[in-house]
Enzyme design. Structure first.
Site, short mmCIF file in Angstrom:
data_model
loop_
_atom_site.label_atom_id
_atom_site.label_comp_id
_atom_site.label_asym_id
_atom_site.label_seq_id
_atom_site.Cartn_x
_atom_site.Cartn_y
_atom_site.Cartn_z
CG ASP A 65 -0.21 -0.31 2.51
OD1 ASP A 65 0.95 -0.43 2.66
OD2 ASP A 65 -1.25 -0.51 3.53
CG ASP A 477 1.77 0.49 11.20
OD1 ASP A 477 1.00 1.36 11.82
OD2 ASP A 477 1.89 0.30 9.83
#
Length: 757
Positions: A65, A477
């Protein structure tokens, strides 16, 4: 934005869309290209798409992404990055919304590139075309944006090649832009004006940021290859649409006209549509949302292309109270027609579920089953020895296990040439198996990471201490790592406490085993943890410090030169200082909230700050700051102090680089630097005493990564046009022990390391 680098001019044609690139000779900066590679992490981000070529064995691509696209190297078992040439002016093209590999001419591969459909990405999308498997690319501009990192990005594939006439491609667009077609191998594109429905589903139509409110548009395009012949266009084409009442359309005349497929199910969003041409069945996986983070209901449907009959073949139908997920990750075994698999979209607790059918969806088995709660029987074993940090340091109670089998599993693909090999993407890695058919005989399949070479972390800060591990990273993350070896995957993420995102870290220059880090996590879920942690063994082990009232995020942090003081500028409250590892914090004075803070690398009592064009200094360990009289500095900047030289500071931002030798009381702008994003220092060149400087900047008309061996008097470019890594700038530092080695943080391509050639 125009780049002076190559005189690039993009021309939009009136009849069709094509990028025309013209180059002219320009003066270029001196160059000393480094050899670039990654500090091994292996994965670290969401992989929404894995695409196997249907006619050539082992030709496999993966799309990410925010980190570009990759091609699998069967000989090495590693992924090869393909879009490192993407630069600052088109950084959004590292968001890959869709990918297509040509079944007729396997050397051809296409990428639908663009990261956001809202204002976050200033550029439009593009189709990137390669005739050499991604080694080189040409670009066709599009008149709209694409959303490689938008909601619904796991749907697809939205970019497909006609398997009979490979000069024909279709692209399903977001944001109400409809269906597009190329008839010349992706060079030019035009809208299919006869296609009736551009979609209408948005996750949250009221979102003021334009992120959740975007119309997710066309979900997938699928050809029925039986309705064409080699060289003649396929006549029957299916298009899935993000419209809960009108999910599927069909053309039976090569895309000239379209109809809503009769009898279709409604109420959910289609994620995948995969055709079994042997049995004449189109399978469609649906969910109540576009994903990839959510999905609470859905179904799997089987459409008979001959009779037009729809049959619900959901492993657990949406009408059941046991269905708390939608479906995605749909795949067929091309060697065993009638065998298919599907994944939950999304089952966070206790884990993702994979379902497998060998009879066309009439019956299913699960990769795990409940026995007596909380116990589960697993049809798999999991070996993460190649990427040991994937357990994220978790030790959950049953029925959860660590590591998880997966999450956000939008893509799951059975190798079309090998029924035993399957790969699937998660929010952190690519997993796979090479003994898949063992499942059917009652045995356990072995799940392992298949992600080597694919690096997808977003890097927010880097430090390279003069002793201990060569590198420590602050990552989005997954928190970050101590990198004991650059060529080996770290064994664990930062723990005690673990941060979802580490925003800043620093070491004490005179006591480099003392390290501090700050970051973000869900405080509501972990009210006993704080957003600051300390280590006295170089980042191997950690403990958490106290947290001042009002903190909402990590911000930036600085360690005093001897670790006797720390200064923290968190989000949510003002700058604070602490003595001896943060057992308590006291508010600093004289410096605004949100300032970027750093420490002097010689004087333990001296700290610096920067905010809104003003520079600040403290000489009492961060208790009180005084604004410098220096003017003309940029509104926003990053800065570093030089080891071994008290008061020596380099500041990068806006229109250039500034240097101070008097603790920021005055600054001199460095000549020849038009703009700069960040700056760092490393070991001095042989025969030199001043550290080498590294910057991400525009010099002599070229934006790139540069090194100076003479305190900024001259610069050489150390990257090249093939190694630009998109949106860089948050982190850069040299190695104090190895001259010429630089560590560069990227937004989606991990930590890249430049070594002198």
């Amino acid at each position: 934005m125009k780049r002076a680098l190559a005189g690039i001019l993009a021309v939009t044609m009136t009849a069709s869309l094509m990028a025309v690139v013209r180059t002219s000779a320009v003066a270029r900066p001196a160059a000393d290209p480094a050899a670039w590679s990654n500090a091994e992490i292996a994965g670290g981000g969401f992989v929404p798409g894995i695409v196997f070529n249907q006619t050539e064995r082992n030709l496999i691509y993966a799309r990410t992404d925010i980190g570009g696209a990759y091609r699998w190297n069967q000989a090495t078992g590693r992924w090869i990055p393909l879009l490192d040439h993407v630069g600052r002016s088109d950084w959004g093209h590292n968001g890959v919304a869709a990918l297509a590999t040509d079944p007729v001419e396997p050397n051809r591969v296409y990428v639908a590139a663009g990261m956001y459909t809202n204002s976050w990405d200033p550029g439009n999308g593009a189709i990137l075309r390669s005739a050499d498997r991604g080694s080189t690319w040409q670009k066709s501009a599009l008149p709209f944006k694409l959303g490689g990192n938008m909601p619904g990005r796991g749907m697809g594939e939205r970019l497909v090649i006609d398997p009979n006439r490979n000069s024909v491609l279709y692209l399903g667009a977001p944001s109400g832009n409809g269906l597009w077609r190329s008839t010349d191998h992706g060079v030019t594109w035009s809208k299919v004006t006869s296609f009736p429905n551009p979609g209408n589903y948005a996750q949250d139509p009221s979102d003021p940021n334009g992120y959740l409110s975007d119309n997710q548009g066309i979900a997938f395009v699928t050809f029925d290859p039986r309705t064409g012949s080699r060289g003649n266009a396929t006549q029957t084409i299916y298009v899935g649409v993000a419209d809960k009442e009108n999910i599927l359309y069909r053309s039976t005349n090569g895309g000239t006209s379209w109809e809503r497929v009769p009898g279709q199910p409604t109420g959910y969003v289609p994620h995948k549509g995969v055709l079994d041409p042997v049995n004449g069945a189109l399978y469609v996986a649906t969910s109540d949302t576009g994903g990839p983070y959510d999905g609470a209901k859905g179904d799997v449907w089987k459409f008979s292309t001959a009779s037009g009959v729809w049959t619900r073949v959901s492993p657990i139908p949406s009408t059941s109270s046991d269905d708390y997920f939608g479906y995605s990750g749909l795949t067929l075994d091309r060697q065993r027609p009638g065998t298919l698999m599907v994944a939950t979209q999304v089952s966070w607790w206790p884990d993702v579920i994979f379902f497998r059918s060998t009879d066309g969806g009439a019956s299913w088995t699960r990769i795990w089953d409940w026995t007596s709660y909380p116990n589960r029987e697993l049809r798999y074993t999991q070996d993460i020895s190649a990427v040991p940090w994937l357990n994220l340091g978790a030790n959950p109670s049953p029925p959860e296990v660590s590591p998880k089998l997966g999450w956000m599993t939008e893509t799951m693909e059975i190798d079309p040439f090998d029924s035993n090999r399957m790969m699937y993407g998660t929010g952190a890695t690519i997993y796979g198996t090479t003994n898949l058919t063992t499942w059917d005989s009652g045995g356990k399949i072995t799940i392992k990471p298949m992600v080597a070479g694919l690096e997808e972390t977003a890097v927010l800060d880097l430090i390279s201490p003069p002793a201990g591990a060569p590198l420590l990273s602050a990552l989005g993350d997954i928190g970050g790592f101590r990198h004991d070896r650059l060529d080996k995957v770290p064994s664990k993420v930062f723990l005690s406490p673990a941060f979802t995102t580490t925003t800043s870290l620093d070491y004490a220059e005179l006591a480099p085993s003392s390290i501090v880090r700050v970051g973000d996590f869900d405080k509501a879920a972990r009210p006993g943890d704080n957003r600051v942690a300390f280590s006295t063994d170089g980042g191997s082990n950690w403990w958490q410090g106290a947290e001042p009232a009002g903190v909402t995020g990590g911000g930036t942090v600085a360690a005093g030169a001897d670790a006797s003081r720390f200064v923290w500028s968190p989000k949510g409250t003002g700058v604070h200082y602490a003595s001896w590892y943060g057992s308590s914090w006291t508010a600093s004075t004289g410096i605004p909230a949100g300032a970027v803070v750093e420490s002097d690398r010689v004087n333990p009592r001296k700290f610096y700050g920067f905010a809104a064009g003003r520079f600040y200094m403290s000489t009492d360990g961060g208790a009180n700051f005084t604004a410098s009289a220096a003017t003309g500095l940029p509104a926003a900047a990053r800065f570093k102090a030089v080891a071994g030289r008290e008061g020596d500071i380099w500041l990068a931002g806006g229109a250039g680089i500034w240097h101070s030798t008097d603790s920021g009381a005055s600054f001199t702008k460095v000549a020849g630097v038009a703009e700069a994003d960040n700056i760092g220092m490393g070991k001095a060149a042989p025969g030199k005493t001043y550290p080498a400087l590294y910057t991400i900047a525009r010099i002599a008309g070229v934006h790139g990564v540069f090194r100076s061996d003479d305190a900024g008097a001259s610069w050489v470019r150390i990257n090249d046009d093939k190694h630009q890594y998109g949106n860089i700038g948050d982190a850069i530092t040299g190695d104090p022990r190895v001259y010429g080695r630089v560590y560069l943080g990227t937004n989606g391509r991990g930590v890249v390391v430049g070594n002198p050639v």
